[in-house]
Scaffold this motif. Structure first.
Motif, PDB file in Angstrom:
ATOM      1  N   ARG A   1      -4.897  -6.215   0.723  1.00  0.00           N
ATOM      2  CA  ARG A   1      -4.163  -6.152  -0.525  1.00  0.00           C
ATOM      3  C   ARG A   1      -3.693  -7.567  -0.850  1.00  0.00           C
ATOM      4  N   GLN A   2      -3.800  -7.936  -2.130  1.00  0.00           N
ATOM      5  CA  GLN A   2      -3.341  -9.254  -2.556  1.00  0.00           C
ATOM      6  C   GLN A   2      -2.359  -9.105  -3.699  1.00  0.00           C
ATOM      7  N   ASP A   3      -1.163  -9.629  -3.507  1.00  0.00           N
ATOM      8  CA  ASP A   3      -0.147  -9.710  -4.551  1.00  0.00           C
ATOM      9  C   ASP A   3       0.049 -11.173  -4.905  1.00  0.00           C
ATOM     10  N   PRO A   4       0.516 -11.455  -6.125  1.00  0.00           N
ATOM     11  CA  PRO A   4       0.702 -12.858  -6.526  1.00  0.00           C
ATOM     12  C   PRO A   4       1.610 -13.590  -5.552  1.00  0.00           C
ATOM     13  N   GLY A   5       1.159 -14.732  -5.072  1.00  0.00           N
ATOM     14  CA  GLY A   5       1.967 -15.557  -4.189  1.00  0.00           C
ATOM     15  C   GLY A   5       2.103 -15.046  -2.769  1.00  0.00           C
ATOM     16  N   GLN A   6       1.407 -13.942  -2.447  1.00  0.00           N
ATOM     17  CA  GLN A   6       1.557 -13.346  -1.112  1.00  0.00           C
ATOM     18  C   GLN A   6       0.341 -13.521  -0.228  1.00  0.00           C
ATOM     19  N   GLY A   7      -0.715 -14.089  -0.737  1.00  0.00           N
ATOM     20  CA  GLY A   7      -1.918 -14.171   0.073  1.00  0.00           C
ATOM     21  C   GLY A   7      -2.521 -12.792   0.279  1.00  0.00           C
ATOM     22  N   LEU A   8      -3.304 -12.626   1.343  1.00  0.00           N
ATOM     23  CA  LEU A   8      -3.949 -11.349   1.638  1.00  0.00           C
ATOM     24  C   LEU A   8      -3.258 -10.688   2.818  1.00  0.00           C
ATOM     25  N   ARG A   9      -3.035  -9.389   2.698  1.00  0.00           N
ATOM     26  CA  ARG A   9      -2.435  -8.647   3.801  1.00  0.00           C
ATOM     27  C   ARG A   9      -3.371  -7.508   4.201  1.00  0.00           C
ATOM     28  N   LEU A  10      -3.558  -7.336   5.496  1.00  0.00           N
ATOM     29  CA  LEU A  10      -4.510  -6.370   6.016  1.00  0.00           C
ATOM     30  C   LEU A  10      -3.940  -4.960   5.971  1.00  0.00           C
TER      31      LEU A  10
ATOM     32  N   PRO B   1       1.938   0.468  -5.576  1.00  0.00           N
ATOM     33  CA  PRO B   1       0.500   0.297  -5.376  1.00  0.00           C
ATOM     34  C   PRO B   1      -0.167  -0.710  -6.299  1.00  0.00           C
ATOM     35  N   THR B   2       0.519  -1.144  -7.342  1.00  0.00           N
ATOM     36  CA  THR B   2      -0.101  -2.089  -8.270  1.00  0.00           C
ATOM     37  C   THR B   2      -0.409  -3.386  -7.549  1.00  0.00           C
ATOM     38  N   ALA B   3      -1.694  -3.729  -7.458  1.00  0.00           N
ATOM     39  CA  ALA B   3      -2.126  -4.918  -6.708  1.00  0.00           C
ATOM     40  C   ALA B   3      -3.626  -5.097  -6.891  1.00  0.00           C
ATOM     41  N   PHE B   4      -4.119  -6.173  -6.319  1.00  0.00           N
ATOM     42  CA  PHE B   4      -5.552  -6.478  -6.279  1.00  0.00           C
ATOM     43  C   PHE B   4      -6.032  -6.142  -4.870  1.00  0.00           C
ATOM     44  N   TYR B   5      -7.049  -5.253  -4.770  1.00  0.00           N
ATOM     45  CA  TYR B   5      -7.522  -4.789  -3.473  1.00  0.00           C
ATOM     46  C   TYR B   5      -8.896  -5.385  -3.183  1.00  0.00           C
ATOM     47  N   LEU B   6      -9.013  -5.935  -1.990  1.00  0.00           N
ATOM     48  CA  LEU B   6     -10.252  -6.598  -1.584  1.00  0.00           C
ATOM     49  C   LEU B   6     -10.812  -5.950  -0.332  1.00  0.00           C
ATOM     50  N   CYS B   7     -12.098  -5.659  -0.370  1.00  0.00           N
ATOM     51  CA  CYS B   7     -12.820  -5.120   0.775  1.00  0.00           C
ATOM     52  C   CYS B   7     -13.689  -6.236   1.354  1.00  0.00           C
ATOM     53  N   ALA B   8     -13.846  -6.251   2.662  1.00  0.00           N
ATOM     54  CA  ALA B   8     -14.669  -7.275   3.309  1.00  0.00           C
ATOM     55  C   ALA B   8     -15.407  -6.667   4.487  1.00  0.00           C
ATOM     56  N   SER B   9     -16.460  -7.355   4.907  1.00  0.00           N
ATOM     57  CA  SER B   9     -17.181  -6.929   6.104  1.00  0.00           C
ATOM     58  C   SER B   9     -17.576  -8.152   6.907  1.00  0.00           C
ATOM     59  N   SER B  10     -17.814  -7.937   8.187  1.00  0.00           N
ATOM     60  CA  SER B  10     -18.260  -9.044   9.043  1.00  0.00           C
ATOM     61  C   SER B  10     -19.019  -8.468  10.225  1.00  0.00           C
TER      62      SER B  10
ATOM     63  N   ALA C   1     -16.477 -13.527   7.057  1.00  0.00           N
ATOM     64  CA  ALA C   1     -16.305 -12.277   6.330  1.00  0.00           C
ATOM     65  C   ALA C   1     -16.869 -12.424   4.930  1.00  0.00           C
ATOM     66  N   PHE C   2     -17.521 -11.374   4.473  1.00  0.00           N
ATOM     67  CA  PHE C   2     -18.054 -11.319   3.122  1.00  0.00           C
ATOM     68  C   PHE C   2     -17.161 -10.381   2.314  1.00  0.00           C
ATOM     69  N   PHE C   3     -16.751 -10.841   1.152  1.00  0.00           N
ATOM     70  CA  PHE C   3     -15.818 -10.083   0.331  1.00  0.00           C
ATOM     71  C   PHE C   3     -16.497  -9.488  -0.885  1.00  0.00           C
ATOM     72  N   GLY C   4     -16.003  -8.321  -1.297  1.00  0.00           N
ATOM     73  CA  GLY C   4     -16.367  -7.783  -2.592  1.00  0.00           C
ATOM     74  C   GLY C   4     -15.591  -8.496  -3.687  1.00  0.00           C
ATOM     75  N   GLN C   5     -15.839  -8.096  -4.933  1.00  0.00           N
ATOM     76  CA  GLN C   5     -15.206  -8.745  -6.077  1.00  0.00           C
ATOM     77  C   GLN C   5     -13.837  -8.189  -6.400  1.00  0.00           C
ATOM     78  N   GLY C   6     -13.410  -7.171  -5.662  1.00  0.00           N
ATOM     79  CA  GLY C   6     -12.059  -6.676  -5.817  1.00  0.00           C
ATOM     80  C   GLY C   6     -11.906  -5.554  -6.823  1.00  0.00           C
ATOM     81  N   THR C   7     -10.865  -4.751  -6.623  1.00  0.00           N
ATOM     82  CA  THR C   7     -10.455  -3.712  -7.572  1.00  0.00           C
ATOM     83  C   THR C   7      -9.002  -3.970  -7.934  1.00  0.00           C
ATOM     84  N   ARG C   8      -8.737  -4.055  -9.231  1.00  0.00           N
ATOM     85  CA  ARG C   8      -7.357  -4.251  -9.675  1.00  0.00           C
ATOM     86  C   ARG C   8      -6.789  -2.891 -10.039  1.00  0.00           C
ATOM     87  N   LEU C   9      -5.803  -2.456  -9.279  1.00  0.00           N
ATOM     88  CA  LEU C   9      -5.171  -1.147  -9.485  1.00  0.00           C
ATOM     89  C   LEU C   9      -3.839  -1.334 -10.195  1.00  0.00           C
ATOM     90  N   THR C  10      -3.641  -0.560 -11.242  1.00  0.00           N
ATOM     91  CA  THR C  10      -2.386  -0.594 -11.996  1.00  0.00           C
ATOM     92  C   THR C  10      -1.827   0.815 -12.113  1.00  0.00           C
TER      93      THR C  10
END
Lengths: 114, 112
Positions: B36-45, B85-94, B101-110
């Motif tokens: 999950r990515q929030d503004p200014g928070q980086g990525l959290r697993l 739950p409002t955030a940008f969600y990123l999926c990755a695989s390795s 890690a390879f990332f998808g383009q993300g889903t923005r949930l509002t």
């Protein structure tokens, strides 16, 4: 918990100049990676440096790793407007079970002024 | 083309509803992750999976659920228990150990 922390949070330079970003981390690592993210997009892997390496190059990128100081730096030489993005460091901490995921910092937002 | 695909790109949810975000990869990677990515928070697993039918909680798993019935797929459900739950969600695989890690383009949930 945040493992890596990038510095500075934001950086603005002129096109053609070099850009340097730093990353500090807290615990021992197996490797450290740098990623780039364009606004609203996914992350793209740039370079991986292993804990037994001190420096690595890839095109205009140069990464250093100092495990005694728990820090890394990313240097982008001869910057271009297209380098404008956020840059993240990520660490892979081995807890003995294989891939436990990457822990990311908050990123450095780089702006290249044309 | 090999890669990792997230869908949808944008998702709107009413309060109290569960929603599921899709993540599919054809890279033959064993490990998959949700961040999950929030503004200014980086990525959290949120969750990660190293193998089919097995997954582990990350730092912020509360209010989320996942499944890994197939190697290629790792859907994330955002439940009504997730307070913000409002955030940008990123999926990755390795690959399983210590590789990029390879990332998808993300889903923005509002939440509306």
């Amino acid at each position: 918990s945040q493992q890596g922390e990038e510095d500075p949070q934001a950086l603005s330079i002129q096109e053609g100049e070099n850009a340097t970003m730093n990353c500090s981390y807290k615990t021992s690592i197996n490797n450290l990676q740098w990623y780039r993210q364009n606004s609203g997009r996914g992350l793209v892997h740039l370079i991986l440096i292993r804990s037994n390496e001190r420096e690595k190059h890839s095109g205009r990128l140069r990464v250093t790793l100092d495990t005694s100081k728990k820090s890394s730096s990313l240097l982008i030489t001869a910057s271009r407007a297209a380098d404008t993005a956020s840059y993240f460091c990520a660490t892979d901490v081995d807890t003995g079970g294989g891939a436990d995921g990457l822990t990311f910092g908050k990123g450095t937002h780089l702006i290249i002024q044309p | 083309d090999g890669g990792i695909t997230q869908s949808p790109k944008y998702l709107f949810r009413k309060e109290g509803q569960n929603v599921t975000l899709s993540c599919e990869q054809n890279l033959n990677h064993d490990a998959m992750y949700w961040y999950r990515q929030d503004p200014g928070q980086g990525l959290r697993l949120i969750y990660y999976s190293q193998i089919v039918n097995d997954f582990q909680k990350g730092d912020i798993a509360e209010g989320y659920s996942v499944s890994r019935e197939k190697k290629e797929s790792f859907p994330l459900t955002v439940t009504s228990a997730q307070k913000n739950p409002t955030a940008f969600y990123l999926c990755a695989s390795s690959a399983l150990t210590f590789t990029e890690a390879f990332f998808g383009q993300g889903t923005r949930l509002t939440v509306v």
